[in-house]
Every structure is written in structure tokens, then in C-alpha cells.
Design a protein around this motif. Structure first.
Motif, mmCIF file in Angstrom:
data_model
loop_
_atom_site.group_PDB
_atom_site.id
_atom_site.type_symbol
_atom_site.label_atom_id
_atom_site.label_comp_id
_atom_site.label_asym_id
_atom_site.label_seq_id
_atom_site.Cartn_x
_atom_site.Cartn_y
_atom_site.Cartn_z
ATOM 1 N N UNK A 39 0.826 -1.211 0.000
ATOM 2 C CA UNK A 39 0.000 0.000 0.000
ATOM 3 C C UNK A 39 0.856 1.256 0.000
ATOM 4 N N UNK A 40 1.879 1.297 0.859
ATOM 5 C CA UNK A 40 2.712 2.501 0.934
ATOM 6 C C UNK A 40 3.625 2.622 -0.274
ATOM 7 N N UNK A 41 4.057 1.517 -0.850
ATOM 8 C CA UNK A 41 4.858 1.577 -2.082
ATOM 9 C C UNK A 41 4.017 2.142 -3.224
ATOM 10 N N UNK A 42 2.754 1.722 -3.282
ATOM 11 C CA UNK A 42 1.847 2.207 -4.325
ATOM 12 C C UNK A 42 1.595 3.710 -4.182
ATOM 13 N N UNK A 43 1.422 4.179 -2.964
ATOM 14 C CA UNK A 43 1.157 5.607 -2.740
ATOM 15 C C UNK A 43 2.386 6.474 -2.948
ATOM 16 N N UNK A 44 3.569 5.911 -2.689
ATOM 17 C CA UNK A 44 4.808 6.664 -2.830
ATOM 18 C C UNK A 44 5.025 7.620 -1.669
ATOM 19 N N UNK A 45 6.236 8.213 -1.580
ATOM 20 C CA UNK A 45 6.567 9.088 -0.453
ATOM 21 C C UNK A 45 5.602 10.271 -0.283
ATOM 22 N N UNK A 46 5.178 10.884 -1.379
ATOM 23 C CA UNK A 46 4.250 12.014 -1.261
ATOM 24 C C UNK A 46 2.893 11.563 -0.735
ATOM 25 N N UNK A 47 2.430 10.394 -1.171
ATOM 26 C CA UNK A 47 1.163 9.866 -0.696
ATOM 27 C C UNK A 47 1.217 9.497 0.784
ATOM 28 N N UNK A 48 2.365 8.984 1.214
ATOM 29 C CA UNK A 48 2.536 8.650 2.629
ATOM 30 C C UNK A 48 2.472 9.921 3.466
#
Length: 181
Positions: free
Chosen positions: A150-159
Motif C-alpha cells: 500500500x505505501x509503495x503504491x502511494x509513494x513518499x508524497x502519498x505517505x
């Protein structure tokens, strides 16, 4: 019968090292007790009276808010295989965020996971062994990958957006340690 110690014993260290799951409990001065399961090779013993765990982004940030308020924390390990045993670590915790100077050195102790949020450092004041005969036997099959994916899919900005939207206040209205400066 429970036995207390002033530091982590060799037998406790061995049990802790074999576990894939541990539980963290904190509570504010007034409000709800928080109890969270943790895994994913995220726990390290730094010394006989100090431990750390890597905290991954989750639905809330209760532990950080509670530690910021009063520092109280308990970590529990249960033997789900072999001899029944429970080990508890009682102590005072603090949070190291990614903006802290200690982050680089401490984060190198753990696997790299997208969504890594903070590292909890616990100064262990007392440990406890108890029998654990009521703990069932379980076989470890592996870590789940949904959280990391989930966090890989969202990427650093999404996190970071998630932190701003969901991790800035505890359920009791307390402020956790700031994740971004």
C-alpha cells in the motif's frame, strides 16, 4: 508465577529473537489504552536496558501521542511455539522521526520499508517473565505484504499526505511527535 528483572536477561533475549510478533501498549493520562500488534522484523535489542522498534505508517499514531505525553510503554512477547512463556518489557519511550539526527543510524538497523514512519526507543526499567500456558500454539507462515504494498503504491508524497490527514492527532485529541518539520 511471574519473575521480575532489572534488565533483559539472556533467556529473554533468546525468546525475543525467535518471535515474529510482539504487542505494544501505551495509555494517555486520561483516555483510551492503545494496544497494537507489530511484526515485519521491526524489533531490536540495543542493550540490556534499551530496545527499539521501527514503526510503520498505520491507521493512527496513538503510541507516538502517548509517549509524547507521558512516556509510559509496555512491550509483550508470547512464545507461540515451544515452551510456553511471556516476556514483558516495562519502560519509558521516546520517538525518533525521520527529521532527527539519529534517524540515519537507527533506521539502518531495520529492513527498508515504504511507509516507515518513526522509531520508538524504549529505556527498559523492568522486565517480567511469566508462564504463558494459556497462549495457544501457532505456526508462523510469513509476513503479510499488504501494508508495504500500500505505501509503495502511494509513494513518499502519498505517505506524507496520509500522515497529514490521518496521523496528526490521536483518538483522544493528543498530538504525536511531528512527522515533518
Amino acid at each position: 508465577m511471574a519473575t521480575f528483572y532489572d534488565a533483559i536477561t539472556d533467556k529473554q533475549r533468546d525468546l525475543i529473537g525467535r518471535q515474529h510478533l510482539f504487542f505494544v501498549a501505551t495509555a494517555p493520562d486520561q483516555g483510551r489504552v492503545n494496544l497494537s500488534p507489530k511484526g515485519m522484523d521491526s524489533f531490536r535489542i540495543l542493550g540490556p536496558n534499551q530496545v527499539a522498534y521501527l514503526d510503520l505508517t498505520g491507521s493512527g499514531n496513538e503510541t507516538s501521542a502517548h509517549l509524547r505525553q507521558n512516556g509510559r510503554i509496555t512491550v509483550m512477547f508470547c512464545a507461540f511455539q515451544g515452551t510456553p512463556r511471556i516476556v514483558r518489557l516495562f519502560g519509558r519511550g521516546r520517538v525518533v522521526t525521520q527529521t532527527d539526527a539519529a534517524w540515519a543510524e537507527l533506521s539502518a538497523l531495520f529492513p527498508k520499508h515504504p511507509g516507515s514512519r518513526q522509531i520508538m526507543i524504549i529505556d527498559v526499567e523492568q522486565t517480567q517473565d511469566s508462564c504463558g500456558t494459556g497462549v495457544p500454539l501457532y505456526d508462523y507462515k510469513g509476513d503479510r505484504d499488504a501494508l508495504v504494498n500500500e505505501w509503495a503504491k502511494r509513494g513518499p508524497d502519498g505517505v506524507r499526505t496520509y500522515w497529514q490527514e490521518r496521523n496528526h492527532t490521536s483518538i483522544d485529541g493528543l498530538k504525536p511527535y511531528p512527522l515533518d518539520d
